[in-house]
Design a protein around this motif. Structure first.
Motif, PDB file in Angstrom:
ATOM      1  N   PRO A   1       0.812  -1.231   0.000  1.00  0.00           N
ATOM      2  CA  PRO A   1       0.000   0.000   0.000  1.00  0.00           C
ATOM      3  C   PRO A   1       0.839   1.272   0.000  1.00  0.00           C
ATOM      4  N   ILE A   2       1.838   1.342   0.876  1.00  0.00           N
ATOM      5  CA  ILE A   2       2.637   2.559   0.965  1.00  0.00           C
ATOM      6  C   ILE A   2       3.543   2.696  -0.249  1.00  0.00           C
TER       7      ILE A   2
ATOM      8  N   PHE B   1      -3.088   7.283 -11.689  1.00  0.00           N
ATOM      9  CA  PHE B   1      -3.758   7.478 -10.409  1.00  0.00           C
ATOM     10  C   PHE B   1      -4.904   6.486 -10.227  1.00  0.00           C
ATOM     11  N   LEU B   2      -5.712   6.286 -11.262  1.00  0.00           N
ATOM     12  CA  LEU B   2      -6.831   5.351 -11.152  1.00  0.00           C
ATOM     13  C   LEU B   2      -6.347   3.930 -10.929  1.00  0.00           C
ATOM     14  N   PHE B   3      -5.189   3.615 -11.466  1.00  0.00           N
ATOM     15  CA  PHE B   3      -4.644   2.265 -11.290  1.00  0.00           C
ATOM     16  C   PHE B   3      -4.227   2.018  -9.843  1.00  0.00           C
ATOM     17  N   PHE B   4      -3.700   3.061  -9.184  1.00  0.00           N
ATOM     18  CA  PHE B   4      -3.209   2.910  -7.816  1.00  0.00           C
ATOM     19  C   PHE B   4      -4.124   3.549  -6.767  1.00  0.00           C
ATOM     20  N   GLN B   5      -5.329   3.982  -7.150  1.00  0.00           N
ATOM     21  CA  GLN B   5      -6.126   4.789  -6.232  1.00  0.00           C
ATOM     22  C   GLN B   5      -6.538   4.005  -4.980  1.00  0.00           C
TER      23      GLN B   5
ATOM     24  N   ASN C   1      -4.671   2.211  -3.242  1.00  0.00           N
ATOM     25  CA  ASN C   1      -3.555   2.188  -2.302  1.00  0.00           C
ATOM     26  C   ASN C   1      -3.380   3.501  -1.553  1.00  0.00           C
ATOM     27  N   ILE C   2      -4.070   4.551  -1.968  1.00  0.00           N
ATOM     28  CA  ILE C   2      -3.812   5.867  -1.375  1.00  0.00           C
ATOM     29  C   ILE C   2      -4.189   5.885   0.102  1.00  0.00           C
ATOM     30  N   MET C   3      -5.463   5.671   0.392  1.00  0.00           N
ATOM     31  CA  MET C   3      -5.905   5.713   1.776  1.00  0.00           C
ATOM     32  C   MET C   3      -5.304   4.572   2.593  1.00  0.00           C
ATOM     33  N   ALA C   4      -5.176   3.401   1.962  1.00  0.00           N
ATOM     34  CA  ALA C   4      -4.594   2.262   2.682  1.00  0.00           C
ATOM     35  C   ALA C   4      -3.158   2.572   3.099  1.00  0.00           C
ATOM     36  N   GLY C   5      -2.397   3.195   2.195  1.00  0.00           N
ATOM     37  CA  GLY C   5      -1.000   3.493   2.513  1.00  0.00           C
ATOM     38  C   GLY C   5      -0.845   4.629   3.505  1.00  0.00           C
ATOM     39  N   LEU C   6      -1.671   5.669   3.376  1.00  0.00           N
ATOM     40  CA  LEU C   6      -1.536   6.829   4.256  1.00  0.00           C
ATOM     41  C   LEU C   6      -2.001   6.530   5.670  1.00  0.00           C
ATOM     42  N   THR C   7      -2.923   5.585   5.835  1.00  0.00           N
ATOM     43  CA  THR C   7      -3.426   5.275   7.174  1.00  0.00           C
ATOM     44  C   THR C   7      -2.778   4.044   7.772  1.00  0.00           C
ATOM     45  N   ALA C   8      -1.972   3.334   6.976  1.00  0.00           N
ATOM     46  CA  ALA C   8      -1.390   2.079   7.486  1.00  0.00           C
ATOM     47  C   ALA C   8      -0.415   2.341   8.616  1.00  0.00           C
ATOM     48  N   GLY C   9       0.221   3.486   8.638  1.00  0.00           N
ATOM     49  CA  GLY C   9       1.181   3.761   9.695  1.00  0.00           C
ATOM     50  C   GLY C   9       0.550   3.906  11.053  1.00  0.00           C
ATOM     51  N   ALA C  10      -0.784   4.044  11.082  1.00  0.00           N
ATOM     52  CA  ALA C  10      -1.468   4.150  12.370  1.00  0.00           C
ATOM     53  C   ALA C  10      -1.757   2.806  12.989  1.00  0.00           C
ATOM     54  N   MET C  11      -1.514   1.699  12.271  1.00  0.00           N
ATOM     55  CA  MET C  11      -1.775   0.384  12.825  1.00  0.00           C
ATOM     56  C   MET C  11      -0.780   0.070  13.929  1.00  0.00           C
ATOM     57  N   LYS C  12      -1.220  -0.713  14.839  1.00  0.00           N
ATOM     58  CA  LYS C  12      -0.367  -1.143  15.949  1.00  0.00           C
ATOM     59  C   LYS C  12      -0.060  -2.611  15.778  1.00  0.00           C
ATOM     60  N   GLY C  13       1.195  -2.967  15.978  1.00  0.00           N
ATOM     61  CA  GLY C  13       1.565  -4.351  15.844  1.00  0.00           C
ATOM     62  C   GLY C  13       1.282  -5.122  17.115  1.00  0.00           C
TER      63      GLY C  13
END
Length: 296
Positions: free
Chosen positions: A215-216, A278-282, A284-296
């Motif tokens: 995603p990122i 952009f449409l091809f990767f759209q 991944n945008i929100m998934a990549g930008l919010t993935a850093g908020a996940m906790k392991g």
């Protein structure tokens, strides 16, 4: 005994949404705002595309018209032929593709080192990189141009070569920060398990970290390609040879004497590759930008 869960507080309470009047008002305001934001972002794109179908008289008339009265799709073929858009788009694709590869290689390596390898003075290096984001681009244009024109020690000139676009694009502090933020969210236990199995840092990055980072990586890819495709000032300075110019610089140089409707049609054609990308990767945008908020 079940744990007590505190409901999330919002501007509108659940009790208000349960009432017919509150629910109607909420969804009315919601859809009105969505429509206004969509109009604000999509109308310039529509205006550009519709302008490519207009006649020279209609595109400059006052007041302007929303729809072309006599659509002229031949404007796009004329723009492609007379402004040599095929060569310009091919040049820009080469520059954007090279910048993408270099950024994925070096920015991923830098972010992985800062996040998981924890080098000495790593936080200081990260702080210095992020501090460069506070410097306006126009301030460093002249030093960067002088460096590209005469590289220190080697005295090579990068002007009118792809390296003048590729090398400056590698030093992207924002992408490094996004990648590091994502890598920080990857559980350390996974890396420890890979180390127990005998994987070194490079093998761990390739076999464990990168498969989880799609995603990122998609987000960074979008930023890398769009950043090169839309840039104008830097390619204008370092690509003076007409055979090496990007699509933005080439259209700017060749639009003299071209009718306004053909010029607008050329701009519409030049925007198509980035929209498709952009449409091809759209997803991944929100998934990549919010993935850093996940906790392991």
């Amino acid at each position: 005994m079940s744990a007590f869960v505190t409901p999330t507080r919002t501007l509108i309470s659940q009790a208000q949404l349960a009432r017919p009047l509150g629910r109607t008002a909420y969804w009315t305001v919601f859809w009105v705002l969505i429509a206004l934001f969509a109009l604000a972002f999509l109308f310039p794109l529509y205006w550009m595309v519709s302008g490519g179908f207009k006649t020279p008289q209609q595109i400059i008339q006052t007041p302007p018209s929303l729809l072309p009265t006599s659509p002229a799709p031949g404007n796009f073929a004329t723009a492609w032929r007379d402004m040599d858009l095929g060569r310009l788009i091919l040049n820009t694709t080469l520059y954007a593709g090279g910048a993408l590869v270099f950024q994925l290689v070096f920015d991923v390596a830098a972010a992985y080192a800062l996040s998981k390898l924890r080098p000495v003075f790593g936080n200081g290096v990260l702080f210095a990189m992020l501090a460069t984001l506070m410097i306006p681009t126009t301030v460093i244009v002249l030093p960067a141009y002088l460096t590209a024109n005469d590289l220190p020690f080697t005295h090579w000139s990068l002007l009118n070569t792809p390296w003048a676009i590729w090398l400056p694009s590698v030093a992207n502090a924002f992408n490094v920060f996004l990648l590091k933020r994502f890598f920080d969210s990857i559980p350390t236990e996974l890396l420890a398990a890979a180390a127990i199995d005998g994987a070194g840092p490079l093998r761990t990055l390739w076999s464990v970290v990168l498969p989880m980072s799609r995603p990122i990586l998609g987000v960074v890819s979008i930023f890398a390609v769009v950043g090169v495709w839309k840039d104008f000032l830097w390619p204008l300075l370092v690509l003076t040879d007409t055979s090496t110019q990007t699509v933005n610089v080439g259209i700017n140089q060749l639009h003299v004497g071209v009718p306004e409707n053909v010029f607008v049609a050329a701009l519409a054609i030049a925007s198509v590759p980035t929209i498709v990308f952009f449409l091809f990767f759209q997803r991944n945008i929100m998934a990549g930008l919010t993935a850093g908020a996940m906790k392991g």
